[in-house]
Design an enzyme around this catalytic site. Structure first.
Site, PDB file in Angstrom:
ATOM      1  N   HIS A  85       0.879  -1.228  -0.157  1.00  7.71           N
ATOM      2  CA  HIS A  85       0.123  -0.177   0.212  1.00  7.71           C
ATOM      3  C   HIS A  85       0.908   1.276  -0.036  1.00  7.71           C
ATOM      4  CE1 HIS A  85      -2.703   2.963   1.611  1.00  7.71           C
ATOM      5  NE2 HIS A  85      -3.649   2.385   1.622  1.00  7.71           N
ATOM      6  N   ASP A 136       3.443  -4.143   7.941  1.00  9.10           N
ATOM      7  CA  ASP A 136       2.036  -3.433   7.963  1.00  9.10           C
ATOM      8  C   ASP A 136       0.999  -4.547   8.121  1.00  9.10           C
ATOM      9  OD1 ASP A 136      -0.159  -2.284   7.014  1.00  9.10           O
ATOM     10  OD2 ASP A 136       0.730  -1.477   5.011  1.00  9.10           O
ATOM     11  N   GLN A 193      -4.177  -5.029   7.140  1.00  7.98           N
ATOM     12  CA  GLN A 193      -5.462  -5.918   6.450  1.00  7.98           C
ATOM     13  C   GLN A 193      -4.993  -7.286   7.147  1.00  7.98           C
ATOM     14  OE1 GLN A 193      -7.442  -5.238   4.520  1.00  7.98           O
ATOM     15  NE2 GLN A 193      -7.036  -3.191   3.798  1.00  7.98           N
ATOM     16  N   LYS A 222     -10.277  -0.398  10.903  1.00 10.62           N
ATOM     17  CA  LYS A 222     -10.223  -1.637  10.177  1.00 10.62           C
ATOM     18  C   LYS A 222     -10.693  -2.968  10.925  1.00 10.62           C
ATOM     19  CE  LYS A 222      -7.108  -0.039   6.404  1.00 10.62           C
ATOM     20  NZ  LYS A 222      -7.972   0.141   5.250  1.00 10.62           N
ATOM     21  N   CYS A 267      -4.585   2.288  -3.688  1.00  8.54           N
ATOM     22  CA  CYS A 267      -3.366   2.823  -3.398  1.00  8.54           C
ATOM     23  C   CYS A 267      -2.300   2.006  -3.205  1.00  8.54           C
ATOM     24  CB  CYS A 267      -3.996   3.175  -1.553  1.00  8.54           C
ATOM     25  SG  CYS A 267      -4.865   4.307  -1.477  1.00  8.54           S
TER      26      CYS A 267
HETATM   27  N1  PLP Z   1      -1.903  -0.626   4.515  1.00  8.05           N
HETATM   28  C1  PLP Z   1      -2.603  -1.406   4.058  1.00  8.05           C
HETATM   29  C2  PLP Z   1      -2.254  -2.763   3.556  1.00  8.05           C
HETATM   30  C3  PLP Z   1      -3.946  -1.063   3.854  1.00  8.05           C
HETATM   31  O1  PLP Z   1      -4.802  -1.809   3.633  1.00  8.05           O
HETATM   32  C4  PLP Z   1      -4.160   0.488   4.516  1.00  8.05           C
HETATM   33  C5  PLP Z   1      -5.643   0.969   4.089  1.00  8.05           C
HETATM   34  O2  PLP Z   1      -6.300   0.718   3.317  1.00  8.05           O
HETATM   35  C6  PLP Z   1      -3.134   1.155   4.801  1.00  8.05           C
HETATM   36  C7  PLP Z   1      -1.839   0.512   5.042  1.00  8.05           C
HETATM   37  C8  PLP Z   1      -3.535   2.727   5.153  1.00  8.05           C
HETATM   38  O3  PLP Z   1      -4.316   2.577   6.369  1.00  8.05           O
HETATM   39  P1  PLP Z   1      -4.829   3.942   7.015  1.00  8.05           P
HETATM   40  O4  PLP Z   1      -5.618   4.814   6.126  1.00  8.05           O
HETATM   41  O5  PLP Z   1      -5.920   3.727   8.055  1.00  8.05           O
HETATM   42  O6  PLP Z   1      -3.685   4.975   7.673  1.00  8.05           O
END
Ligand code: PLP
Length: 408
Positions: A123, A200, A203, A226, A365
């Protein structure tokens, strides 16, 4: 406890409505999950009866709010099995958490010509902070490519290490494809090279059991929204040895022990990383959400979501002219990315919305991932949570069939 989806749905008032004349089928859970009434009421109750700024007061409400904030930290600690509660730092979300790490650990470790390893499926939140750090430092980003079947190429990963490698940052689960990476193996390899690794978990936290001590990761980040909590709250887990070494991310109130005009003595962990008034109500909502999930049982949730996903895959595979990606259900969470051949995913999303089905469309993203797969318009993505039903999968499949008729 038996898994009773109808009972669970009663806890989520937002699901009980019609959109464009159809029952809402909310299949955008990878973007954000809906909130159970227990979380909504806990937040309202906090503001009605418990609110005061934390860590500052001699008075009752401030102490109460502080206690609840610290209890929330302990709930997170237990949920991910961290060794200490002070290894849990509250942030506003995954993005802020990764920026925190890039701007502290990254600043400390990365110098000219050093190398940072990320993967092609990151992401942007786990890519742009490292890319910008690399640019500032004249360092280099190295990227783990895809192998087959939308998995990362583990052998290629091993070969990326050189004596210049100083950091690895990798996602546990792909938000665009649902692929679960075997992160324990990735962590082991990084440690064989004495390189810290950041996970990270945006998900995975809501689908997979996470034990940071068993994984032995150096950092792990996720967002509350999430996993059924409020938005604006997130977590950085960091090993004590790193959190002690790295500098604070932001400066101001609450993160100090003492300040004179000449210098500041920073607070101990975790407050060193929590400058200013934090989202203490959000932290409390995260506690309530994690309690809610644990009450149902992550294993039960996972097993149910897997059945939903397998059913959705089986159904979508019977529609000619629909392409779907990364559907090996054994090592993926409940995300189904697809395209109707010849149609733009955004148009597909609009038609599905007309039929009450909420999916996400676009590149999610993850532009580099989409370009690597030659999916230049992105995909439509249905993502399932514990409150979705088999009827909703049917509604989704019928809507895809209708979209296909209209668009081809
Ligand atoms: N990393 C992953 C794998 C994500 O799916 C997301 C959000 O969809 C993020 C990071 C970013 O999360 P946030 O927008 O809650 O900061």
């Amino acid at each position: 406890m038996d898994f009773d989806v109808q009972k669970i749905r009663q806890d989520f008032p937002v699901l009980n409505q019609t959109i464009n004349g159809h029952p809402l089928a909310y299949l955008d859970n990878a973007a954000t999950t809906q909130k159970p009434i227990q979380v909504i009421e806990a937040v309202a109750d906090f503001y009605k009866y418990k609110n005061a700024n934390i860590h500052r007061g001699a008075h009752y409400l401030s102490n109460l709010a502080t206690d609840l904030y610290e209890q929330s930290r302990q709930t997170v600690q237990k949920y991910i099995n961290a060794a200490h509660d002070y290894e849990i730092i509250f942030t506003k979300g995954t993005t802020e958490g990764l920026n925190l790490i890039a701007n502290t650990l990254g600043e400390m470790l990365i110098h000219k010509d050093d190398e940072i390893i990320i993967s092609i499926m990151e992401h942007h939140a786990n890519l742009v902070p490292w890319q910008q750090l690399a640019m500032r430092k004249q360092a280099k980003l190295k990227v783990i490519p895809f192998a087959d079947d939308y998995q990362l190429d583990f052998e290629a990963y091993k070969k990326l290490f050189t004596d210049k490698t100083k950091l690895v940052a990798i996602t546990h689960v792909s938000n665009s494809l649902g692929t679960i990476n075997p992160i324990k193996d990735y962590i082991q390899v990084a440690h064989q090279h004495n390189v810290p690794i950041i996970i990270d978990a945006a998900q995975s936290i809501q689908h997979e059991k996470i034990d940071v001590q068993a994984l032995d990761c150096d950092f792990l980040v996720f967002s509350g929204h999430k996993i059924y909590a409020e938005t604006g709250i997130g977590v950085v887990y960091g090993k004590e040895k790193w959190l002690e070494q790295i500098p604070p991310y932001q400066f101001g109130g609450d993160m100090i022990k003492d300040v004179t005009i000449e210098k500041t003595i920073f607070a101990d962990l975790p407050l060193k990383f929590e400058a200013g008034t934090t989202n203490y109500v959000g932290a409390y909502s995260l506690k309530v959400a994690l309690d809610y999930v644990q009450n149902i049982g992550l294993e039960n949730i996972k097993a149910y979501e897997k059945k939903l996903l397998n059913y959705a895959i089986e159904q979508i595979s019977q529609i000619d002219g629909v392409e779907y990606y990364a559907t090996k259900a054994d090592n993926k969470i409940s995300v189904l990315s697809f395209n109707i051949k010849g149609a733009h995913p955004y148009d597909v999303g609009l038609i599905l919305d007309q039929m009450g089905v909420a999916v996400r469309t676009g590149k999610h993203c993850t532009h580099p991932l989409m370009y690597a797969l030659n999916l230049n318009n992105g995909t439509a993505r249905a993502s399932f949570a514990m409150y979705n039903t088999f009827d909703e999968v049917d509604q989704f499949i019928n809507a895809v069939k209708k979209a296909k008729q209209m668009l081809s």
